[in-house]
Enzyme design. Structure first.
Site, short mmCIF file in Angstrom:
data_model
loop_
_atom_site.label_atom_id
_atom_site.label_comp_id
_atom_site.label_asym_id
_atom_site.label_seq_id
_atom_site.Cartn_x
_atom_site.Cartn_y
_atom_site.Cartn_z
N GLY A 1 0.85 -1.24 0.07
CA GLY A 1 0.14 0.01 0.02
C GLY A 1 0.99 1.24 -0.06
N GLY B 1 -1.02 7.45 1.13
CA GLY B 1 -1.23 7.71 2.51
C GLY B 1 -0.07 7.19 3.48
N VAL C 1 -2.91 -7.09 -3.22
CA VAL C 1 -2.83 -8.04 -1.97
C VAL C 1 -4.00 -8.93 -1.87
CG1 VAL C 1 -1.39 -6.62 -0.64
CG2 VAL C 1 -3.75 -6.57 -0.32
N SER D 1 -5.83 -0.56 13.44
CA SER D 1 -6.62 0.55 13.91
C SER D 1 -7.13 0.52 14.96
CB SER D 1 -7.90 0.54 12.54
OG SER D 1 -8.49 1.57 12.98
N TYR E 1 -15.53 -3.56 8.72
CA TYR E 1 -14.27 -3.00 8.80
C TYR E 1 -13.54 -3.26 10.35
CZ TYR E 1 -10.59 0.17 9.02
OH TYR E 1 -9.24 0.81 8.97
N LYS F 1 -10.18 -5.31 11.27
CA LYS F 1 -9.00 -4.72 11.99
C LYS F 1 -8.73 -5.54 13.20
CE LYS F 1 -7.20 -1.81 9.23
NZ LYS F 1 -5.97 -2.04 8.53
N GLY G 1 -5.65 6.06 15.10
CA GLY G 1 -7.14 6.69 14.98
C GLY G 1 -7.45 7.55 13.72
N VAL H 1 -6.70 9.23 10.84
CA VAL H 1 -5.58 9.69 9.99
C VAL H 1 -6.06 10.41 8.73
CG1 VAL H 1 -3.18 9.33 8.92
CG2 VAL H 1 -4.35 7.84 10.99
#
Ligand code: 8X3
Length: 246
Positions: free
Chosen positions: A7, A11, A55, A134, A147, A151, A178, A180
């Site tokens: 990734g 970011g 991925v 996360s 989600y 995580k 948290g 971002v």
């Protein structure tokens, strides 16, 4: 020393490449967009090798990673950063394709890449894996069940990896950011930039570089120290969905 970052084309991954380059790591930059990886590689002052794969596709992951030239194979640091959120809605309204994308990317993708890299670390009896989790992996919130579950799985995999790999000289760091400010929310809200902007409105959100600094800190710890688990929140944030906005 060699670090591989998934990734890396945006970011936190992009910022992590910059931070690890400052530490003089040569970098294997992985992502889905060759032109972005090239743009990143061009501005780094270390040796780079780019790999384009998704991925979520184990075959492409395995093909890309087994094709690494010999001088790029001894990976010291694996940063499992690739991951995304798709959609945000109550469970009864969830989109199955979004669920699949999150589970395939955030869980299976991390496993596929690890499967290709970790056996080499075990045979060398050294290495460091940094998994990007996360705050959502620690605190489930409304409209985010899948989600958050993906995580939470990363958290469990980090713990499991540490249990299995410590005896092989491999460190495992779990990082739980948290809020971002990246294109994370734009992707989550399917390109709705106005809705995404609301997520970061009225407070100083974390920036990708803040998380990259933490990765750099974890991989720079002395040999006898493992930074096992770090949660990083914006100063105005006290929990996953509790943010003090001006
Ligand atoms: C991103 C952080 O709290 O928006 O993983 O889910 S949060």
């Amino acid at each position: 020393m060699i670090a591989l970052i998934t990734g890396a084309s945006s970011g936190i991954g992009w910022a992590t490449a910059e931070a690890l380059a400052k530490l003089k790591y040569n970098l294997i930059l992985c992502g889905r967009r060759q032109e972005k990886l090239d743009e990143l590689a061009k501005q780094l002052s270390v040796d780079t090798h780019t790999l384009v794969f998704d991925v979520r596709n184990n075959e492409s992951v395995a093909t890309a990673l087994t094709s690494l030239p010999e001088n790029w194979q001894s990976i010291d640091v694996l940063v499992n950063n690739a991951g995304n959120a798709y959609g945000m809605s109550p469970i009864q309204d969830g989109d199955v394709a979004d669920w699949d994308a999150m589970i395939d990317g955030n869980i299976q993708g991390l496993l596929y890449v690890s499967k290709a890299i970790v056996p080499g670390m075990v045979s060398r009896q050294r290495g460091h894996i940094v998994n990007m989790s996360s705050i959502a992996g620690k605190q489930t919130y409304a409209n985010g069940a899948v989600y958050c579950a993906s995580k939470a799985a990363v958290e469990a995999i980090s713990t499991g990896m540490r249990l299995d790999l410590t005896q092989h000289g491999i460190k495992v760091t779990n990082i739980a950011p948290g809020a971002v400010e990246t294109d994370f929310s734009t992707v989550r809200f399917k390109g709705d930039k106005a809705r995404a902007a609301q997520v970061y409105a009225g407070f100083d959100a974390l920036q990708a570089a803040d998380i990259a600094d933490t990765v750099a800190y974890a991989v720079s710890a002395p040999a006898h120290v493992t930074i096992a688990d770090i949660t990083i929140l914006a100063a105005a944030q006290s929990a996953a969905t509790t943010i003090h906005r001006k």
